[in-house]
Motif scaffolding. Structure first.
Motif: not given
Lengths: 399, 655
Positions: B28-29, B31-33, B35-37, B39-40, B43-44, B46-47
């Motif tokens: 999980l950690a 995956g979060l890393w 996605v958030q770090i 692929s930031f 996704y930013e 995209y947003r």
């Protein structure tokens, strides 16, 4: 009570308690964040705000948990079959209510709505703990193994036909781990696991590749679609016409919408996030309003607090699980150990599946994140589950 | 059973479980890393793409002034009423429920009804607004829907082109209309109408597909506020400078694409003001002259007035002309199509820079100069003209008649026989050499890509397959030679100023407005020399005297242009073409080129009538009109921007 004969403060797991308070506070804060910026008309009364209701639920749950701590879990276990059958009846009764959002999950009791499936999980854990605490020799009997399966299978099926696939599937890891810890022969478990894996893969393959050929298990259409989204399959059948393809593509877009938006929320949080109440994904309504505050609360947290926030959430849950496992290992008997493990496993499954679905590790299921997701029944039942865990710790030296 | 052993075994199970759960947490950690770090950025992006719309805000366009800071092109406020659809969402819902009543509708019908509800809501309000301002108007459904689907985050203009009175009425009573607002956009206006229309050019609505900004700024806009772009003339030539740089704002939109917030992040850069060397008075005189005698009939000609001491263009007129103001509004095809009909009079065609004409006798200026300078022509020697020139079995007409001609007489009588005789003696290469000295066949650089260089043979051309007949024709400005009036103005200036060939100049300078309100004037270099005539002052003096005689001598071909007390040197030209007009007569390109005052030359004037009778009767009188107004003018002044009084027009240019 015996418990009070010694320093009762020594018997409480303070670390666990702090972690729980932390989680509940974060939950309330982000339910506030998720609801405050919608621009939906404010509720008439202050107590109708979601975060206020969540506080109520948590406080009430805490009260229940404290209440649970006053009763030795042996006593609880002795009555557990009663709770179990009560839960089963509640699950049956639920089926006679009008469906809400296409599912019959709620018992409407005046102003409050209860979700019996949440409570039935705890009842099942207690019942299993009680049932599996018999001598090890007995556990080797195949008949007992099948009785255990039946014990799990009954609520499983009832929840499945609500339908609430996520909640029912959670019972599988919980039941398996409890049987494993209780000492059911591994050969049985291995057979069970491989058998269910086979069925599961059959279902998946059937859904994805032969939608009409082999109707092994008839999943609901939206469940099939969630699976298709997860595996990145086209919604359109291979020999579809142009119009059908377009329709399917549109459905696919609509269906993968939640997942994609959750992923964008989490991803755009970056390291530190945009700050509490500053997330745009939720404020602008890209994260669908009906799920932002419950199933997808994690993406709100991850967007607004970033990677650090999601690690905090992960860490607090890790503390809960580690403390739970310690309580299980220090339990005075096998029943305490099995119950504690069941609670830990229930908690863990919810956390893993919920966070996993936010980052597309898991298909979308409607599982709440313990104490973080909005929902009275879920907060109540998880608080009670934690009370059960404390109970196992408090009464470990009582013989 | 040994309980201790048992416990240990059971603890093993718990340990396995703990390890398993730990692994899951690591997954999980991780995956979060990821996605958030990791692929930031993705996704930013995209947003941003889904929640922001970038809007192009046109900058106020630079104004165009003449040399005395008189406005030639202005911006005027265009008042519109706009409606912000995001403010009407509740009304949409209300109308929808009113329409629906208690019925239960299938999904698709519901969608249709929502459409109807939206249109009905807005169109009712537009009707109310139109009643308030007293201007009947209706909301076109297709326009509304297209705006709604594509740009609902932007205000939609519903009533455009309001008068000030209508604006006042709306401001008084329109405030109760929710979501309605007044908006000022700017519109190009040419205060003098058709004056210098060919030179100024015109504006057309900017096409969404034009990507000039996108190429340089590396950005694309989701929405471009309506804007015009210069299509022709100086407006087109200096589009980038005049238009400035557009600003950009981002509109935060919600999942319904409605506007949530706005942020202006790229300030616009106003366009530069353009100062021309043009003199409005002279331009007016030139255009009046082109309308002389036959104000209704469409003369097809051009007049160029140039400051012969530095090449500044003082007037550049082409006839027939047009009103550039009509292009900024709605232009029906019934108006536009005749303008580009090749059989018509082609009013958009700038004859002064784009027209190619045989120079006829005015080219004798160059032949004369070449002959005088090379010594082949002795100005005093007499030559007997037969009244025609025999050329390989045919006769080339000579309107000068038979008789003895010295240089001056041959020049002012425009003797073909004389100039053909000496032209043949000079030989084609020398003639080409002299033509090259005034850069015939090449563009003058006044309006790059908007002028022609005409045609002039090269030395290679005349060396091979070139007949004496061609030389004879060239000697009298016929046959293989095409020039533009602008080129002839450069030639006339060169002869008048003693031999300097200038690059003609129309842009005097650019005035840019600084953010602090100050302005900076960057002048364009004045009097850039392109070349020099290879001619001694004596030769030029003889030539100038001959040109003076052309006007001053009673028998001179340009004597119509004579103005008592103002000495003008000139030359007429009449060139026959192979084309025929509607009457079946051959079209003649008729010319008159002149400079004045003779003693201290200041102005060079070129008059062309592309379907005249003769240079003497068609063009010389027009030159006289121009010179009459020129003679009273003070000398051309130094060009610098004057302090201007800022009017509403200036303030309202910003949006």
């Amino acid at each position: 009570m015996h418990a009070r004969s010694k320093h009762w403060t020594h018997r409480i797991d303070w670390v666990l308690l702090l972690a729980l308070i932390g989680l509940a506070s974060i939950g309330v804060a982000f339910i506030y964040s998720a609801a405050s910026v919608h621009g939906i008309t404010d509720p008439e009364h202050w107590f109708q705000h979601r975060f206020v209701r969540q506080i109520f639920a948590c406080v009430l749950g805490f009260g229940f948990a404290v209440g649970v701590c006053f009763v030795d879990y042996h006593l609880i276990a002795r009555w557990s079959m009663l709770f179990y059958w009560g839960a089963i009846i509640a699950l049956l009764v639920v089926l006679f209510f009008d469906p809400i959002h296409g599912a019959r999950r709620w018992l409407s009791l005046g102003p409050i709505r209860l979700q019996p499936s949440e409570f039935s999980k705890i009842a099942t854990i207690c019942a299993l703990g009680h049932f599996l605490s018999r001598p090890l020799d007995e556990l080797r009997l195949p008949s007992l193994f099948f009785q255990t399966l039946g014990l799990i299978g009954l609520p499983f099926c009832l929840i499945l036909i609500e339908p609430d696939l996520g909640s029912s599937l959670v019972l599988i890891p919980v039941g398996l781990v409890m049987m494993f810890i209780a000492g059911i022969p591994k050969i049985y478990l291995a057979r069970l696991v491989s058998g269910s894996l086979l069925v599961l893969s059959l279902v998946v393959v059937d859904t994805l590749f032969f939608p009409k050929l082999l109707p092994v298990v008839q999943l609901e259409e939206y469940q099939k679609n969630r699976l298709r989204v997860y595996f990145g399959m086209s919604f359109a059948p291979p020999n579809a016409t142009q119009a059908e393809k377009r329709k399917a593509d549109r459905e696919e877009r609509e269906f993968s919408y939640n997942v994609n938006q959750a992923l964008i929320s989490v991803g755009s949080g970056g390291m530190t996030g945009k700050g509490w109440c500053q997330g745009t994904q939720n404020a602008l309504g890209y994260l669908p309003k009906p799920v932002a505050h419950n199933d997808f609360i994690f993406s709100v947290i991850a967007e607004e607090w970033g990677f650090l926030g999601s690690m905090t959430v992960l860490l607090l849950n890790g503390v809960v699980i580690i403390q739970g496992l310690r309580i299980a290992s220090q339990a005075r008997d096998r029943m305490g150990k099995v119950i504690a493990t069941g609670v830990v496993m229930l908690w863990f499954s919810h956390v893993f599946i919920n966070i996993g679905m936010n980052i597309r590790l898991m298909p979308v299921t409607g599982l709440p994140l313990p104490l973080l997701s909005y929902g009275g029944s879920s907060a109540l039942s998880f608080m009670m589950a934690m009370g059960l865990l404390q109970n196992v710790k408090i009464y470990k030296r009582n013989y | 059973m040994n309980p201790v052993k048992n416990m240990r075994r059971e603890d093993m199970g718990l340990q396995c479980l703990a390890i398993g759960l730990f692994c899951c947490f690591v997954i999980l950690a991780g995956g979060l890393w990821y996605v958030q770090i990791v692929s930031f950025k993705k996704y930013e992006k995209y947003r941003e793409v889904q929640s922001y719309r970038t809007v192009r805000i046109p900058a106020p366009r630079g104004l165009i002034y003449d040399r005395d800071a008189q406005l030639l092109a202005d911006n005027e406020p265009n008042l519109n009423i706009v409606v912000y659809l995001d403010q009407l969402r509740e009304d949409f819902t209300r109308t929808y429920h009113d329409l629906k009543g208690d019925k239960d509708l299938p999904y698709l019908e519901g969608l249709e009804l929502e459409k109807d509800a939206r249109y009905l809501t807005v169109s009712n309000m537009v009707y109310e607004a139109s009643v308030i301002i007293g201007k009947p108007s209706a909301l076109v459904r297709s326009e509304f829907e297209s705006h709604y689907y594509r740009h609902r985050y932007m205000a939609m203009p519903v009533l455009t082109g309001l008068s000030r009175e209508q604006m006042a009425r709306f401001m008084e009573q329109g405030s109760r209309l929710k979501g309605f607002d007044l908006e000022v956009r700017s519109k190009r206006r040419y205060p003098n109408g058709s004056l210098a229309a060919h030179l100024l050019g015109y504006m057309r609505p900017r096409q969404r597909t034009s990507n000039e900004e996108t190429a340089t700024l590396q950005m694309s806009f989701d929405y471009e506020l309506p804007d015009f772009m210069g299509k022709y003339g100086l407006e087109g030539q200096y589009e980038d400078e005049l238009s400035g740089e557009p600003g950009a704002k981002s509109i935060l939109v919600n999942n319904m694409i409605y506007r949530q917030e706005e942020e202006e992040w790229l300030p616009l850069l106003p366009g530069k003001h353009l100062y021309l060397t043009l003199d409005t008075d002279i331009q007016k005189a030139a255009e009046d002259a082109l309308r002389y005698l036959n104000p209704n009939q469409q003369r097809r000609g051009a007049i160029v007035v140039m400051d012969c001491n530095n090449g500044d263009v003082l007037a550049l007129a082409s006839a027939p002309t047009f009103d550039p103001n009509i292009f900024t509004g709605f232009l029906p095809a019934s108006v536009f199509n005749p303008m580009i009909d090749p059989k018509g009079s082609l009013p958009l065609f700038n004859r002064a820079t784009y027209g190619r004409y045989h120079p006829g006798s005015i080219f004798k200026i160059m032949i004369g100069l070449a002959g005088l300078e090379s010594g082949i022509i002795d100005p005093e020697a007499e030559f007997f003209g037969q009244g025609y020139f025999p050329m390989s079995g045919r006769r080339i007409d000579d309107t000068a008649g038979a008789g003895y001609f010295n240089f001056e007489r041959a020049f002012y009588k425009s003797s073909n026989a004389y100039f053909i005789h000496y032209g043949l003696k000079l030989g084609p290469e020398t003639i080409v050499d002299y033509g090259n000295q005034i850069f015939l066949g090449k563009e003058t650089g006044l309006l790059p890509a908007q002028e022609t260089g005409g045609y002039f043979p090269s030395k290679q051309t005349v060396r091979k397959g070139w007949h004496p007949g061609d030389t004879a024709n060239l000697s009298i400005g016929q046959g293989k030679i095409d020039v533009t009036p602008l080129q002839m103005a450069v030639m006339t200036s060169a002869v008048a100023n003693g031999g300097t060939v200038f690059w003609p100049r129309i842009v005097a300078g650019w005035e840019s407005m600084m953010p602090n309100g100050a302005s900076v004037f960057e002048p364009e270099p004045e009097g850039r020399i392109r070349g020099r005539l290879r001619a001694s002052p004596q030769s030029i003096e003889i030539l100038q005297k001959a040109m003076l005689a052309d006007v001053e001598n009673r028998n001179g071909s340009g004597s119509i242009c004579r103005i008592p007390g103002y000495l003008i040197g000139g030359k007429t030209g009449t060139a026959e073409t192979s084309f025929k007009n509607s009457n079946g007569r051959r079209i003649k390109h008729t010319w008159f080129v002149a400079y004045a005052p003779h003693k201290n030359p200041r102005y060079a004037v070129v008059v062309l009538d592309s379907e005249g009778l003769s240079g003497r009767s068609s063009c010389a009188p027009l030159a006289k009109i121009v010179f009459t107004s020129l003679k009273d003018l003070p000398n051309p002044s130094h060009i610098e921007p004057r302090k201007k009084v800022f009017t509403l027009g200036d303030n309202a240019r910003s949006l």
